[in-house]
Scaffold this active site. Structure first.
Site, PDB file in Angstrom:
ATOM      1  N   LYS A   1       0.845  -1.207   0.000  1.00  0.00           N
ATOM      2  CA  LYS A   1       0.000   0.000   0.000  1.00  0.00           C
ATOM      3  C   LYS A   1       0.881   1.258   0.000  1.00  0.00           C
ATOM      4  O   LYS A   1       0.658   2.176  -0.784  1.00  0.00           O
ATOM      5  CB  LYS A   1      -0.921   0.014   1.234  1.00  0.00           C
ATOM      6  CG  LYS A   1      -1.848  -1.185   1.331  1.00  0.00           C
ATOM      7  CD  LYS A   1      -2.779  -1.095   2.521  1.00  0.00           C
ATOM      8  CE  LYS A   1      -2.079  -1.158   3.862  1.00  0.00           C
ATOM      9  NZ  LYS A   1      -1.388  -2.458   4.113  1.00  0.00           N
TER      10      LYS A   1
ATOM     11  N   ARG B   1      -9.982   1.113   7.798  1.00  0.00           N
ATOM     12  CA  ARG B   1      -9.538  -0.214   8.187  1.00  0.00           C
ATOM     13  C   ARG B   1     -10.613  -1.005   8.907  1.00  0.00           C
ATOM     14  O   ARG B   1     -10.408  -2.152   9.276  1.00  0.00           O
ATOM     15  CB  ARG B   1      -8.363  -0.028   9.132  1.00  0.00           C
ATOM     16  CG  ARG B   1      -7.178  -0.871   8.783  1.00  0.00           C
ATOM     17  CD  ARG B   1      -6.074  -0.434   9.719  1.00  0.00           C
ATOM     18  NE  ARG B   1      -4.955  -1.288   9.635  1.00  0.00           N
ATOM     19  CZ  ARG B   1      -3.815  -0.926   9.055  1.00  0.00           C
ATOM     20  NH1 ARG B   1      -3.677   0.229   8.470  1.00  0.00           N
ATOM     21  NH2 ARG B   1      -2.816  -1.762   9.079  1.00  0.00           N
TER      22      ARG B   1
ATOM     23  N   ARG C   1      11.371  -6.100   4.982  1.00  0.00           N
ATOM     24  CA  ARG C   1      11.273  -4.642   4.817  1.00  0.00           C
ATOM     25  C   ARG C   1      12.310  -3.905   5.666  1.00  0.00           C
ATOM     26  O   ARG C   1      12.521  -4.197   6.839  1.00  0.00           O
ATOM     27  CB  ARG C   1       9.881  -4.154   5.199  1.00  0.00           C
ATOM     28  CG  ARG C   1       9.778  -2.634   5.193  1.00  0.00           C
ATOM     29  CD  ARG C   1       8.383  -2.131   5.264  1.00  0.00           C
ATOM     30  NE  ARG C   1       7.614  -2.735   6.336  1.00  0.00           N
ATOM     31  CZ  ARG C   1       6.292  -2.627   6.458  1.00  0.00           C
ATOM     32  NH1 ARG C   1       5.609  -1.959   5.560  1.00  0.00           N
ATOM     33  NH2 ARG C   1       5.671  -3.193   7.463  1.00  0.00           N
TER      34      ARG C   1
ATOM     35  N   ARG D   1      11.021  -2.132  11.097  1.00  0.00           N
ATOM     36  CA  ARG D   1       9.892  -1.670  11.915  1.00  0.00           C
ATOM     37  C   ARG D   1       9.666  -2.627  13.081  1.00  0.00           C
ATOM     38  O   ARG D   1       9.744  -3.842  12.902  1.00  0.00           O
ATOM     39  CB  ARG D   1       8.630  -1.593  11.041  1.00  0.00           C
ATOM     40  CG  ARG D   1       8.094  -0.190  10.948  1.00  0.00           C
ATOM     41  CD  ARG D   1       7.072  -0.060   9.884  1.00  0.00           C
ATOM     42  NE  ARG D   1       5.822  -0.743  10.188  1.00  0.00           N
ATOM     43  CZ  ARG D   1       4.738  -0.665   9.427  1.00  0.00           C
ATOM     44  NH1 ARG D   1       4.764   0.072   8.338  1.00  0.00           N
ATOM     45  NH2 ARG D   1       3.643  -1.306   9.746  1.00  0.00           N
TER      46      ARG D   1
ATOM     47  N   ARG E   1      -1.213  -8.874  13.230  1.00  0.00           N
ATOM     48  CA  ARG E   1      -1.664  -7.860  12.255  1.00  0.00           C
ATOM     49  C   ARG E   1      -2.482  -8.511  11.140  1.00  0.00           C
ATOM     50  O   ARG E   1      -3.492  -7.976  10.705  1.00  0.00           O
ATOM     51  CB  ARG E   1      -0.451  -7.128  11.665  1.00  0.00           C
ATOM     52  CG  ARG E   1       0.218  -6.199  12.670  1.00  0.00           C
ATOM     53  CD  ARG E   1       1.629  -5.816  12.252  1.00  0.00           C
ATOM     54  NE  ARG E   1       1.672  -5.095  10.997  1.00  0.00           N
ATOM     55  CZ  ARG E   1       2.761  -4.999  10.240  1.00  0.00           C
ATOM     56  NH1 ARG E   1       3.897  -5.577  10.629  1.00  0.00           N
ATOM     57  NH2 ARG E   1       2.719  -4.328   9.114  1.00  0.00           N
TER      58      ARG E   1
HETATM   59  P1  AP5 Z   1       4.825  -1.631   1.904  1.00  0.00           P
HETATM   60  O1  AP5 Z   1       4.547  -0.771   0.731  1.00  0.00           O
HETATM   61  O2  AP5 Z   1       5.497  -1.039   3.090  1.00  0.00           O
HETATM   62  O3  AP5 Z   1       3.493  -2.420   2.349  1.00  0.00           O
HETATM   63  P2  AP5 Z   1       2.223  -1.895   3.135  1.00  0.00           P
HETATM   64  O4  AP5 Z   1       1.028  -2.564   2.547  1.00  0.00           O
HETATM   65  O5  AP5 Z   1       2.208  -0.414   3.197  1.00  0.00           O
HETATM   66  O6  AP5 Z   1       2.520  -2.554   4.518  1.00  0.00           O
HETATM   67  P3  AP5 Z   1       2.378  -2.009   6.016  1.00  0.00           P
HETATM   68  O7  AP5 Z   1       3.076  -3.019   6.866  1.00  0.00           O
HETATM   69  O8  AP5 Z   1       2.852  -0.592   6.144  1.00  0.00           O
HETATM   70  O9  AP5 Z   1       0.854  -2.067   6.209  1.00  0.00           O
HETATM   71  P4  AP5 Z   1       0.102  -2.123   7.531  1.00  0.00           P
HETATM   72  O10 AP5 Z   1      -1.264  -1.933   7.047  1.00  0.00           O
HETATM   73  O11 AP5 Z   1       0.324  -3.327   8.377  1.00  0.00           O
HETATM   74  O12 AP5 Z   1       0.810  -0.975   8.394  1.00  0.00           O
HETATM   75  P5  AP5 Z   1       0.361   0.491   8.798  1.00  0.00           P
HETATM   76  O13 AP5 Z   1       1.582   1.292   8.897  1.00  0.00           O
HETATM   77  O14 AP5 Z   1      -0.773   0.955   7.986  1.00  0.00           O
HETATM   78  O15 AP5 Z   1       5.690  -2.874   1.370  1.00  0.00           O
HETATM   79  C1  AP5 Z   1       6.151  -3.866   2.269  1.00  0.00           C
HETATM   80  C2  AP5 Z   1       7.500  -4.407   1.756  1.00  0.00           C
HETATM   81  O16 AP5 Z   1       7.279  -5.088   0.512  1.00  0.00           O
HETATM   82  C3  AP5 Z   1       8.545  -3.329   1.463  1.00  0.00           C
HETATM   83  O17 AP5 Z   1       9.809  -3.830   1.808  1.00  0.00           O
HETATM   84  C4  AP5 Z   1       8.444  -3.115  -0.060  1.00  0.00           C
HETATM   85  O18 AP5 Z   1       9.680  -2.691  -0.604  1.00  0.00           O
HETATM   86  C5  AP5 Z   1       8.061  -4.522  -0.529  1.00  0.00           C
HETATM   87  N1  AP5 Z   1       7.221  -4.514  -1.728  1.00  0.00           N
HETATM   88  C6  AP5 Z   1       6.149  -3.715  -1.987  1.00  0.00           C
HETATM   89  N2  AP5 Z   1       5.587  -4.036  -3.167  1.00  0.00           N
HETATM   90  C7  AP5 Z   1       6.325  -5.080  -3.666  1.00  0.00           C
HETATM   91  C8  AP5 Z   1       6.249  -5.861  -4.875  1.00  0.00           C
HETATM   92  N3  AP5 Z   1       5.299  -5.655  -5.805  1.00  0.00           N
HETATM   93  N4  AP5 Z   1       7.142  -6.847  -5.042  1.00  0.00           N
HETATM   94  C9  AP5 Z   1       8.114  -7.086  -4.095  1.00  0.00           C
HETATM   95  N5  AP5 Z   1       8.249  -6.377  -2.950  1.00  0.00           N
HETATM   96  C10 AP5 Z   1       7.358  -5.398  -2.740  1.00  0.00           C
HETATM   97  O19 AP5 Z   1      -0.245   0.237  10.276  1.00  0.00           O
HETATM   98  C11 AP5 Z   1       0.586  -0.109  11.362  1.00  0.00           C
HETATM   99  C12 AP5 Z   1      -0.264  -0.183  12.623  1.00  0.00           C
HETATM  100  O20 AP5 Z   1      -0.843   1.110  12.882  1.00  0.00           O
HETATM  101  C13 AP5 Z   1      -1.464  -1.133  12.566  1.00  0.00           C
HETATM  102  O21 AP5 Z   1      -1.088  -2.460  12.911  1.00  0.00           O
HETATM  103  C14 AP5 Z   1      -2.408  -0.500  13.586  1.00  0.00           C
HETATM  104  O22 AP5 Z   1      -2.014  -0.803  14.904  1.00  0.00           O
HETATM  105  C15 AP5 Z   1      -2.172   0.994  13.381  1.00  0.00           C
HETATM  106  N6  AP5 Z   1      -3.109   1.589  12.402  1.00  0.00           N
HETATM  107  C16 AP5 Z   1      -2.757   2.157  11.207  1.00  0.00           C
HETATM  108  N7  AP5 Z   1      -3.845   2.620  10.577  1.00  0.00           N
HETATM  109  C17 AP5 Z   1      -4.902   2.340  11.364  1.00  0.00           C
HETATM  110  C18 AP5 Z   1      -6.292   2.552  11.236  1.00  0.00           C
HETATM  111  N8  AP5 Z   1      -6.820   3.168  10.149  1.00  0.00           N
HETATM  112  N9  AP5 Z   1      -7.103   2.125  12.240  1.00  0.00           N
HETATM  113  C19 AP5 Z   1      -6.603   1.517  13.323  1.00  0.00           C
HETATM  114  N10 AP5 Z   1      -5.289   1.281  13.511  1.00  0.00           N
HETATM  115  C20 AP5 Z   1      -4.438   1.689  12.543  1.00  0.00           C
END
Ligand code: AP5
Length: 249
Positions: A22, A97, A146, A179, A190
């Site tokens: 994402k 979410r 990552r 992270r 997660r």
């Molecule tokens: P990346 O682009 O970082 O993936 P992502 O989908 O953004 O993954 P996240 O781990 O950031 O998502 P998340 O939803 O768990 O975390 P968030 O920060 O929102 O890519 C991942 C890796 O893959 C990278 O190394 C990249 O280089 C690689 N990659 C990407 N595309 C690729 C491809 N096509 N091929 C190969 N490699 C690839 O949330 C964290 C925490 O915050 C949650 O657990 C929760 O506690 C809280 N939180 C956040 N938002 C909310 C909300 N709206 N409501 C409640 N709690 C929330």
């Protein structure tokens, strides 16, 4: 790509499980269309880092891999959406979410953002909702591999996109970080939270015929090309675009 950084894009929502890409795809959209990325994960981590009241409340919840309560999220999203750089549109990454967050967003966009906009409401595009689907084992590799640069924010992956020198950023030489919630025990929490609380968000948008499903088990460039195609067609269809989107998937 004429006018891509001038025309109204509207809200773009990127859905998908942890590690689906994402953030990676949101940054591609930012680069092409000149609209800001709003990542609730990044906003929360920033609050944790600064030790704000919100950060203190969210820290332990995030460390366990659970979702932060909706009421805490609404405050940060709503103030961010009111900033001037969101006028032409924005990319939401990690929000909504829960089904409740999706309903809240619809109400907020309709009543507060569109109504207060100086532009004619009919010129605004309805949200584009993109769901990234990725195989489970691939997700694990993306999350455990990552790394990110604490200085410039650039993302790496030791399996798929390694830095030129181990653990150092190609751009500024900073030591790359892992992270804290990318540990295997937290990753499984997660993913469980995604299955139980976030999957219904896709159902919500599917029922509204706004959901575009993208196979994200491909290269970053291939995925980005498909997403750009969806956004560009949506722009051409603006006004009656929502119903036409599904056929784009
Ligand atoms: P990346 O682009 O970082 O993936 P992502 O989908 O953004 O993954 P996240 O781990 O950031 O998502 P998340 O939803 O768990 O975390 P968030 O920060 O929102 O890519 C991942 C890796 O893959 C990278 O190394 C990249 O280089 C690689 N990659 C990407 N595309 C690729 C491809 N096509 N091929 C190969 N490699 C690839 O949330 C964290 C925490 O915050 C949650 O657990 C929760 O506690 C809280 N939180 C956040 N938002 C909310 C909300 N709206 N409501 C409640 N709690 C929330």
């Amino acid at each position: 790509m004429a006018n891509e950084t001038a025309r109204n894009i509207g809200p773009v929502i990127v859905l998908g499980p942890p590690g689906a890409g994402k953030g990676t795809q949101a940054k591609r959209i930012v680069d092409r269309y000149g609209i800001p990325q709003i990542s609730t994960g990044d906003l929360l981590r920033d609050n944790v880092g600064r030790g704000t009241k919100l950060g203190l409340e969210a820290k332990a919840i995030m460390a366990r891999g659970e979702l932060v309560p909706d009421e805490l999220i609404y405050g940060i999203v709503s103030s961010r959406l009111r900033e001037a750089d969101c006028q032409r549109g924005f990319v939401l990454d990690g929000f909504p979410r829960t089904a409740a967050q999706a309903r809240w967003l619809d109400a907020t966009l309709e009543k507060e953002i569109f109504d207060k906009s100086q532009s004619d409401k009919s010129e605004k595009c309805p949200p584009i909702v993109i769901q990234l689907l990725v195989d489970y084992n691939q997700l694990l590799l993306r999350l455990t591999g990552r790394r990110s640069c604490p200085t410039c924010g650039r993302l790496y992956n030791i399996h798929f996109q390694p830095p030129l020198v181990d653990e150092l950023c190609d751009v500024d030489g900073s030591k790359l970080l892992t992270r804290s919630d990318d540990r295997e025990d937290v990753i499984s929490e997660r993913l469980a939270a995604y299955e139980s609380q976030t999957k219904p968000v896709a159902d919500y948008y599917r029922a509204q015929r706004r959901l575009v499903v993208v196979n994200a088990d491909r290269t970053m460039d291939e995925i980005a090309a498909q997403i750009f195609g969806v956004i560009d067609r949506h722009g051409q269809d603006a006004g009656g675009g929502a119903a036409k989107l599904e056929s784009a998937s």
